[in-house]
Design an enzyme around this catalytic site. Structure first.
Site, short mmCIF file in Angstrom:
data_model
loop_
_atom_site.label_atom_id
_atom_site.label_comp_id
_atom_site.label_asym_id
_atom_site.label_seq_id
_atom_site.Cartn_x
_atom_site.Cartn_y
_atom_site.Cartn_z
N GLU A 1 0.85 -1.20 0.00
CA GLU A 1 0.00 0.00 0.00
C GLU A 1 0.88 1.24 0.00
OE1 GLU A 1 -2.21 0.28 3.62
OE2 GLU A 1 -3.11 2.23 3.10
N ASP B 1 -1.02 -1.05 5.72
CA ASP B 1 -0.86 -0.47 7.05
C ASP B 1 -1.74 -1.24 8.05
OD1 ASP B 1 -0.65 2.95 5.82
OD2 ASP B 1 0.82 1.33 6.01
N ASP C 1 -3.90 -0.39 9.91
CA ASP C 1 -5.02 0.47 10.36
C ASP C 1 -6.27 0.13 9.53
OD1 ASP C 1 -3.81 3.39 8.48
OD2 ASP C 1 -4.65 1.46 7.85
N ASP D 1 -7.79 1.70 7.09
CA ASP D 1 -7.64 1.81 5.62
C ASP D 1 -6.90 0.59 5.08
OD1 ASP D 1 -7.24 5.44 5.55
OD2 ASP D 1 -8.99 4.11 5.41
#
Ligand code: 28F
Length: 639
Positions: free
Chosen positions: A429, A502, A504, A506
């Site tokens: 990403e 990541d 997280d 997203d």
């Protein structure tokens, strides 16, 4: 194993057969139940339940109750005739003792009738006995209650009458052996999915499941008079059917049966579940081939006859299956299971048997329901046109990349290794993390393809639209194995496809979008275990000269406690994204073969996987909200 003669006692042939039986099972349990991991543990329950289901198929059992007891043992009760207790003519022991101590003694029940889950799958109650520290069997029959007890394959309490009984049936309780299974804790949801599937496949049979473990108390019951019609209805929840009636037929002849239920939806993917004697034949086989060829032939015949297409035109198999949800269930006396995971039906006569009956019944359905037939054929037609557009788009993609002179996408940093089994590709990403990954990687075996932001949600896009996405095209070209019906696993260029996003929300969303694309258009990639999720660290802890990385809050707490009395100030860095690591850190924490941890993505249950992608990625909000609420407890929240 040699049987040593105890002085003065003679083992007769049958006793030697019993002795050798469960010793072999305990020595190589994987030979009998596949693995001694969670799947093998849950298989024990299915072996016992299968015997009750056979009693239901024979027409004598209406209700099966499965209970996970407080002590994590499992009890299965059925209201069948009760296992036979009369003495076995040759073995000189009660039939119930034969069933539980002689391998593969299950066999067919009396005259005719089917033993569900034949072959590897039907190893029978004797294997469960061998792999249990204890097993108690209670039988209600002949107005009496009998009981017999086993331990690790041996009879430790002979059959005896323990009371009177006004009903008939069998009840088995077993305690899985921790010497065999690393994990002996049962998973309610795993049992629920399989028991519900068995209830769908055995119309009219009620199967109840109860969890009595403290803090987990829960119970539910499955009973479907409509059988696989209700299965299709369930699979199409949160989808929009394009015709009201579920097509269904059943044909029973003296030694084989076929049942089909199907309904088209407005989706682009197909969901075909096939079963033989209640075994989910994930590798397909003769029955599925018969279904597909009848479907394609009848749809083309009907389309030409009613001028949907010209005589010279034809609809492909893929066209007539777009948006189709179907369950194909056959029962036969001697199923031959083949394939890598023994889930491909080999009996070639089943192809013709299914094809003939499917063709007759489907043509009748279309002719009797012209409006529904029109909706279905219009769907097949638009699929055919879109496929043509997608074919042109793919050809264009091929031409474009050829024109660029780069047979592979420019953003791909390829590895030099040519053997796919040794090659892996990181889907990273963001360009900054992508840059670090390119710098830090092992150039011989590791390729890197940076992904810029979110990729298209393919759950709601047709193939020709999907091929307009650069990210999707780059992955298809990089992997080299095509998509959909053109997918060819032998052309896959990397045997590990590692999603690195990541840690997280997203990152999780991008991972989910990627998995949706892989599951819908490269299903064997996911089913074959080629897809992984990289696990970047959450924290970097520095104390004095030493540095540690931790990958979960629990690990972080434990580390801080362990290093409490080391001299030096503690410095903690919480990683918000991959981009915060320099290429060395990214290598040693997340890419280095010797230190990294990765999660392998597998698909245990096609129906469940389809349900998850449909619900999570589909366009209906309420079911997604409900799914997230029910499963939030499993999520590691990124606060
Ligand atoms: C909790 C698990 O195992 N139920 C079963 C029966 C009933 C019969 C049977 C079983 C060996 C090969 C014949 C009774 N009366 N529940 C169970 N219920 N096995 S296992 O016979 C097995 C024999 O075929 C049964 C008349 N015929 C069959």
């Amino acid at each position: 194993m040699s049987v040593t003669e105890k002085p003065g006692s003679q083992y007769n042939a049958s006793q030697i057969q019993v002795l050798e039986g469960f010793e072999a099972v305990r020595k190589r349990p994987g030979m009998y139940i596949g693995t001694t991991g969670p799947r093998g543990l849950h298989h024990l329950v299915y072996e016992i339940v299968d015997n009750s289901v056979d009693e239901a198929l024979a027409g004598f059992c209406k209700h099966i109750q499965v209970t996970i007891n407080e002590d994590n043992s499992v009890t299965v009760v059925d209201d069948g005739r009760g296992m036979p207790v009369d003495e076995h003519p040759k073995m000189k022991i009660p039939a119930v003792e034969v069933i539980h101590t002689v391998l593969h003694a299950g066999g067919k029940f009396g005259g005719g009738g089917y033993k569900v889950s034949g072959g590897l799958h039907g190893v029978g109650a004797s294997v469960v006995n061998a792999l249990s520290t204890r097993m108690i069997v209670e039988i209600n029959r002949n107005g009496k209650t009998y009981e017999i007890e086993f331990s690790r394959g041996k009879t430790i309490k002979k059959l005896s009458v323990v009371g009177e009984s006004s009903h008939t049936g069998s009840k088995t309780t077993f305690w899985p052996d921790p010497e065999i299974f690393e994990e002996t804790e049962f998973d309610y949801d795993v049992l629920m999915h399989r028991l519900r599937e068995m209830a769908f496949l055995t119309k009219g049979l009620r199967i109840s499941l109860e969890d009595k473990r403290p803090g987990h108390e829960k119970k539910e019951s499955f009973h479907y008079e409509g059988g696989i019609r209700e299965f299709v209805k369930h699979l199409n929840t949160n989808k929009d059917p394009i015709h009201p009636d579920i097509f269904y037929f059943e044909y029973v002849d003296k030694n084989q049966e076929v049942e089909v239920a199907m309904q088209y939806t407005d989706r682009y993917n197909e969901l075909l579940l096939s079963y033989a004697n209640n075994i989910n034949t994930t590798e397909g086989g003769a029955h599925l081939a018969g279904f597909k060829s009848a479907l394609t032939r009848v749809m083309n015949d009907y389309a030409r006859k009613n001028k949907f297409i010209k005589e010279s035109e034809s609809l492909s198999g893929e066209d007539v299956r777009e948006g189709l949800t179907a369950v194909i269930s056959v029962k036969l006396e001697e199923p031959q299971f083949e394939g890598q995971t023994k889930t491909k039906l080999g009996n070639s006569e089943m192809r013709g048997f299914v094809e003939t009956n499917m063709a007759q019944n489907l043509m009748a359905f279309l002719e009797e329901n012209p409006k529904q037939a029109q909706a279905i054929l219009n769907k097949c037609l638009s699929a055919s046109r879109a496929r043509e557009a997608a074919r042109k788009a793919r050809a264009l993609v091929r031409r474009q990349t050829a024109l660029q002179g780069l047979s592979l996408p420019g953003k791909l940093a390829d590895c030099s290794e040519k053997d796919p089994a040794l090659s892996e590709i990181f889907l990273v990403e963001g360009d900054s993390a992508g840059g670090s990954a390119k710098q830090g990687r092992d150039r011989k075996r590791q390729a890197v393809l940076p992904l810029r932001g979110k990729i298209l949600n393919v759950e709601k896009a047709r193939q020709d639209k999907m091929l307009n996405s650069e990210e999707i095209k780059n992955m298809i070209t990089a992997f080299g194995c095509g998509i959909g019906d053109e997918f060819d696993i032998t052309k896959l260029r990397y045997h590990k496809i590692i999603i690195m996003t990541d840690a997280d929300v997203d990152g999780a969303h991008i991972r989910t979008l990627l998995l949706t694309f892989f599951y819908r258009y490269m299903t064997p990639l996911v089913e074959g275990g080629y897809v992984y999720a990289a696990q970047p660290p959450l924290f970097r802890v520095q104390k004095g000269k030493k540095t540690w990385y931790t990958y979960s809050d629990r690990e972080q707490e434990k580390l801080l406690a362990d290093i409490e009395d080391l001299p030096g100030k503690v410095e903690i860095q919480r990683y918000k994204g991959l981009g915060e690591m320099d290429f060395n850190q990214l290598w040693e924490t997340t890419m280095d073969y010797n230190h990294r941890t990765m999660i392998q993505i597998t698909v245990e249950d096609s129906a469940a996987a389809d349900e998850i992608f449909t619900t999570l990625m589909g366009d209906k909000v309420p079911p997604r909200k409900k799914f997230i609420e029910e499963n939030a407890k499993y999520a590691t929240l990124d606060i």
